[in-house]
Design an enzyme around this catalytic site. Structure first.
Site, PDB file in Angstrom:
ATOM      1  N   GLU A 284      12.397   3.258   2.401  1.00  0.00           N
ATOM      2  CA  GLU A 284      11.534   3.753   3.470  1.00  0.00           C
ATOM      3  C   GLU A 284      12.177   3.763   4.861  1.00  0.00           C
ATOM      4  O   GLU A 284      11.746   4.504   5.732  1.00  0.00           O
ATOM      5  CB  GLU A 284      10.250   2.923   3.535  1.00  0.00           C
ATOM      6  CG  GLU A 284       9.445   2.922   2.243  1.00  0.00           C
ATOM      7  CD  GLU A 284       8.888   4.289   1.890  1.00  0.00           C
ATOM      8  OE1 GLU A 284       8.613   5.085   2.803  1.00  0.00           O
ATOM      9  OE2 GLU A 284       8.743   4.576   0.685  1.00  0.00           O
TER      10      GLU A 284
ATOM     11  N   PHE B 140       0.846  -1.199   0.000  1.00  0.00           N
ATOM     12  CA  PHE B 140       0.000   0.000   0.000  1.00  0.00           C
ATOM     13  C   PHE B 140       0.878   1.244   0.000  1.00  0.00           C
ATOM     14  O   PHE B 140       1.711   1.427   0.882  1.00  0.00           O
ATOM     15  CB  PHE B 140      -0.912   0.009   1.232  1.00  0.00           C
ATOM     16  CG  PHE B 140      -1.793   1.226   1.328  1.00  0.00           C
ATOM     17  CD1 PHE B 140      -2.918   1.352   0.525  1.00  0.00           C
ATOM     18  CD2 PHE B 140      -1.503   2.243   2.226  1.00  0.00           C
ATOM     19  CE1 PHE B 140      -3.742   2.467   0.612  1.00  0.00           C
ATOM     20  CE2 PHE B 140      -2.314   3.369   2.328  1.00  0.00           C
ATOM     21  CZ  PHE B 140      -3.436   3.481   1.514  1.00  0.00           C
ATOM     22  N   GLY B 141       0.689   2.100  -1.004  1.00  0.00           N
ATOM     23  CA  GLY B 141       1.422   3.358  -1.097  1.00  0.00           C
ATOM     24  C   GLY B 141       0.495   4.532  -0.873  1.00  0.00           C
ATOM     25  O   GLY B 141      -0.634   4.558  -1.378  1.00  0.00           O
ATOM     26  N   TYR B 142       0.959   5.520  -0.113  1.00  0.00           N
ATOM     27  CA  TYR B 142       0.115   6.678   0.216  1.00  0.00           C
ATOM     28  C   TYR B 142       0.780   8.001  -0.174  1.00  0.00           C
ATOM     29  O   TYR B 142       0.135   9.048  -0.150  1.00  0.00           O
ATOM     30  CB  TYR B 142      -0.197   6.697   1.717  1.00  0.00           C
ATOM     31  CG  TYR B 142       1.050   6.711   2.574  1.00  0.00           C
ATOM     32  CD1 TYR B 142       1.660   7.898   2.940  1.00  0.00           C
ATOM     33  CD2 TYR B 142       1.634   5.525   3.010  1.00  0.00           C
ATOM     34  CE1 TYR B 142       2.808   7.904   3.710  1.00  0.00           C
ATOM     35  CE2 TYR B 142       2.772   5.520   3.782  1.00  0.00           C
ATOM     36  CZ  TYR B 142       3.362   6.716   4.126  1.00  0.00           C
ATOM     37  OH  TYR B 142       4.501   6.724   4.885  1.00  0.00           O
ATOM     38  N   GLY B 143       2.079   7.961  -0.493  1.00  0.00           N
ATOM     39  CA  GLY B 143       2.810   9.163  -0.899  1.00  0.00           C
ATOM     40  C   GLY B 143       3.412   8.950  -2.272  1.00  0.00           C
ATOM     41  O   GLY B 143       2.720   8.556  -3.211  1.00  0.00           O
ATOM     42  N   SER B 144       4.709   9.158  -2.378  1.00  0.00           N
ATOM     43  CA  SER B 144       5.362   9.068  -3.689  1.00  0.00           C
ATOM     44  C   SER B 144       5.305   7.665  -4.294  1.00  0.00           C
ATOM     45  O   SER B 144       5.437   7.520  -5.512  1.00  0.00           O
ATOM     46  CB  SER B 144       6.815   9.539  -3.591  1.00  0.00           C
ATOM     47  OG  SER B 144       7.551   8.741  -2.676  1.00  0.00           O
TER      48      SER B 144
END
Length: 196
Positions: A102, A25-29
């Protein structure tokens, strides 16, 4: 290739069984620049966390002497992001990449979360949430503090303001509404007009 220490760390904190595909799950870049191999991507909703400029950036968008801010998943509310399905054959490559990207300062907790895909299916996904006990966790800064850090932050990946501007632009392109970030961008732009 990962070191044995890194492999042991993510096997403990984000175990992915060899031979099985998994979701990220990605929420930014990661939403517009994932940088890792995947075979499917879908919009997804994560409950219990929201996207927030809550991490002091000492490297990518600032320095220890003049920190900027980057996004983190902070507790409460919900977040719309993108979920990527990673084939089993790419397990080690993707985990190595994600941990290098990350976990540069250890300000995030790698963990499994439940997300709902646009298709309606609920699946476990790997993501990175803010460590509220880390020294780089900024918490709930005031409006003026947020603006000041966005304006001052410059790091190896560029200006913090550009990061905010790019994030809002990409979210709009993905048809993801984030009124909080849009308001912050407008406030920063207004503040820039008053700078000498």
């Amino acid at each position: 290739m990962s070191t044995p220490e890194l492999r042991a760390f993510y096997d403990e904190h984000l175990p992915v069984e060899p031979g099985r595909e998994f979701w990220v799950f990605g929420y930014g870049s990661l939403m517009w620049n994932p940088g890792f191999p995947h075979v499917e991507v879908q919009p997804a909703i994560l409950q219990g966390y929201h996207r927030h400029f809550c991490i002091y950036s000492y490297f990518y968008r600032g320095t220890p002497e003049c920190p900027g801010l980057v996004l983190g998943l902070d507790q409460g509310e919900s977040c719309i992001g993108m979920a990527y399905r990673v084939p089993a054959a790419e397990r080690d490559v993707v985990l190595d990449y994600l941990f290098e990207r990350e976990m540069i300062s250890g300000v995030y907790h790698p963990r499994w979360v439940e997300v709902e895909l646009k298709s309606g299916e609920t699946i476990p996904a790997a993501t990175f949430v803010a460590d509220v006990k880390h020294e780089q966790y900024a918490g709930k800064l005031s409006k003026q503090e947020l603006i000041a850090h966005v304006l001052q932050g410059v790091g190896s990946s560029g200006r913090c303001y550009e990061y905010l501007e790019n994030t809002v632009g990409h979210l709009k392109a993905l048809e993801i509404n984030d009124p909080g970030l849009e308001e912050l961008l407008s406030q920063v732009q207004d503040a820039m007009k008053t700078l000498p």
